[in-house]
Enzyme design. Structure first.
Site, PDB file in Angstrom:
ATOM      1  CE  LYS A 105      -4.509   0.803   0.311  1.00 18.48           C
ATOM      2  NZ  LYS A 105      -5.565  -0.141  -0.095  1.00 18.48           N
TER       3      LYS A 105
HETATM    4  N1  GLU Z   1      -7.230   0.070  -3.341  1.00 15.58           N
HETATM    5  C1  GLU Z   1      -7.974  -1.109  -3.641  1.00 15.58           C
HETATM    6  C2  GLU Z   1      -8.073  -2.002  -2.427  1.00 15.58           C
HETATM    7  O1  GLU Z   1      -7.936  -1.547  -1.298  1.00 15.58           O
HETATM    8  C3  GLU Z   1      -7.468  -1.825  -4.889  1.00 15.58           C
HETATM    9  C4  GLU Z   1      -6.050  -2.278  -4.853  1.00 15.58           C
HETATM   10  C5  GLU Z   1      -5.528  -2.837  -6.177  1.00 15.58           C
HETATM   11  O2  GLU Z   1      -6.283  -2.927  -7.136  1.00 15.58           O
HETATM   12  O3  GLU Z   1      -4.349  -3.179  -6.209  1.00 15.58           O
HETATM   13  O4  GLU Z   1      -8.352  -3.161  -2.524  1.00 15.58           O
END
Ligand code: GLU
Length: 420
Positions: A105
């Site tokens: 993240k």
């Molecule tokens: N931000 C989204 C989540 O929390 C998508 C993450 C992604 O597609 O890598 O799942």
């Protein structure tokens, strides 16, 4: 001890699942902590010529099952612990739906509403430029999260590709269709919420048709969820965003809300002027409305030990990451609320990110029906895996989701062993 620290909450969830699985300390050590934590200070030229420095993070929690994977959040309240929690949840999420990714993240401490488009572009590019050695299609693949969107992904993809003097779209997902994005990615998180909600109502012998629903948050997940649930015959009685919460007992006109947001700079502000909609005095009241289904689709720590006892929903579908704290979970469990936990419920986004990555690497693009068919299969299978773990061990759905995820991670780590 109650905590609003998302990372402490995430670790409590891990410990609860580990107890069920009986992992020894070596097995836990291979899974629990983030592999890499990157902290950056990003100097960005403002439109007035001055330079502002933004604090930013990228956490790669796991690369065991595949490259690190997860979104980038632009928000004024970002903290390192929050990013660590979100990265950990990405590892678990990818494992629950069984896609070949680890977890990561990113976050930048910024209120993007205070930036011009040009400033936003320079910040987005600088973030990727400073991570150029750490990300990549086989290393770490970012995506959108709170306050980032396909345009931001396009700038980021461009920065990475121009640096390498190659076309490298698979470095990032959630791109616009014109920049090698995937059909269905925009609505994917919400589509996954709908599939898991359908499975949950089936398991509970409950009807989705006619069910009353409240949605907290009207961003990518919340607004698409409202749109996709409308044809299922639900009655949406409340929605909310940063401007407040809006309630209509006879049902909110979903199309009306969607076009209101379009015409009002992306916010619901003033929506109480339409039809017989009432603005709630306290937006948190939305969480306590007498509805069948509650969909928290905003930020972490919304349902806590303070308000959980007043939640009246029969089912909670966690479209957001981490909306319920472990203390709230206990209370909700005792009340018999059926939880579709975040790492299952909102995994549709990363699942279609996986399809986008696959399409980028193949150079062959799928029609929307194919994307949704594959998503349907993966989400319903994941629900079944978690539901049967919950029945087998007689544990709540949340712990069951972690049990499924951690069991897969444990097997992978045993097979791979320890390098050097
Ligand atoms: N931000 C989204 C989540 O929390 C998508 C993450 C992604 O597609 O890598 O799942």
């Amino acid at each position: 001890m109650s905590s609003s620290n998302a990372y402490e909450n995430a670790m409590q969830q891990f410990d609860a699942a580990v107890k069920i699985l009986g992992l020894n300390s070596d097995q836990q050590a291979m899974i629990k902590d983030p592999r890499k934590v990157i902290q950056l200070m990003l100097p960005v030229r403002m439109d007035d010529g001055s330079i502002k420095v933004f604090q930013a993070y990228r956490v790669q929690h796991s690369i065991a099952r595949g490259p690190a994977k997860g979104g980038i959040r632009f928000h004024q309240d970002v903290t390192l612990d929050e990013v660590k929690a979100l990265a950990f949840w990405m590892t678990m999420k990818c494992s629950v739906v069984n896609v070949p990714f680890g977890g990561g993240k990113g976050g930048v401490i910024v209120d993007p509403k205070q930036l011009s488009m040009n400033e936003l572009e320079r910040l987005s590019r600088r973030y990727i430029a400073d991570l150029i050695e750490d990300i990549g299609p086989d290393r770490d693949v970012p995506a959108p999260d709170v306050n980032t969107n396909p345009q931001v992904m396009a700038w980021m993809m461009d920065t990475y590709s121009m640096h390498h003097r190659q076309h490298l779209p698979a470095v990032i997902t959630g791109k616009p269709l014109e920049v090698c994005g995937s059909e269905g990615r925009g609505a994917a998180t919400a589509q996954g919420v709908v599939f898991t909600l359908e499975e949950a109502t089936k398991a509970l012998n409950m009807k989705l048709q006619g069910a009353t629903v409240a949605i907290q948050g009207f961003g990518n997940a919340g607004s698409h969820a409202a749109r996709l649930l409308a044809p299922k015959g639900i009655k949406l009685v409340a929605i909310s965003d940063v401007s407040g919460a809006y309630y209509c007992e006879s049902g909110i006109d979903i199309e009306g809300a969607l076009s209101w947001v379009k015409d009002h700079k992306g916010v619901l502000s003033g929506f109480e002027k339409s039809g017989n909609v009432r603005k709630l005095d306290n937006p948190m009241e939305l969480l306590e409305l007498p509805v069948d289904v509650l969909i928290p689709a905003a930020l972490e720590n919304q349902i806590t030990e303070k308000n959980a006892s007043r939640v009246k929903a029969k089912v909670i579908a966690e479209a957001a990451n981490g909306p319920c704290t472990p203390e709230a979970d206990k209370i909700l469990n005792e009340k018999g609320v059926f939880m579709i936990p975040d790492i299952l419920c909102n995994a549709g986004g990363v699942t279609v990110s996986y399809f986008e990555w696959v399409q980028n690497r193949m150079g062959f693009y799928w029609p929307e029906e194919q994307v949704n068919r594959e998503l349907d299969r993966i989400m319903r299978q994941a629900f079944k895996d978690v539901f049967s773990a919950s029945q087998k061990h007689r544990i709540p759905m949340r712990i069951a989701a972690f049990v499924v995820a951690i069991e897969r991670l444990k097997k992978t780590s045993e097979l791979r062993g320890l390098y050097a």
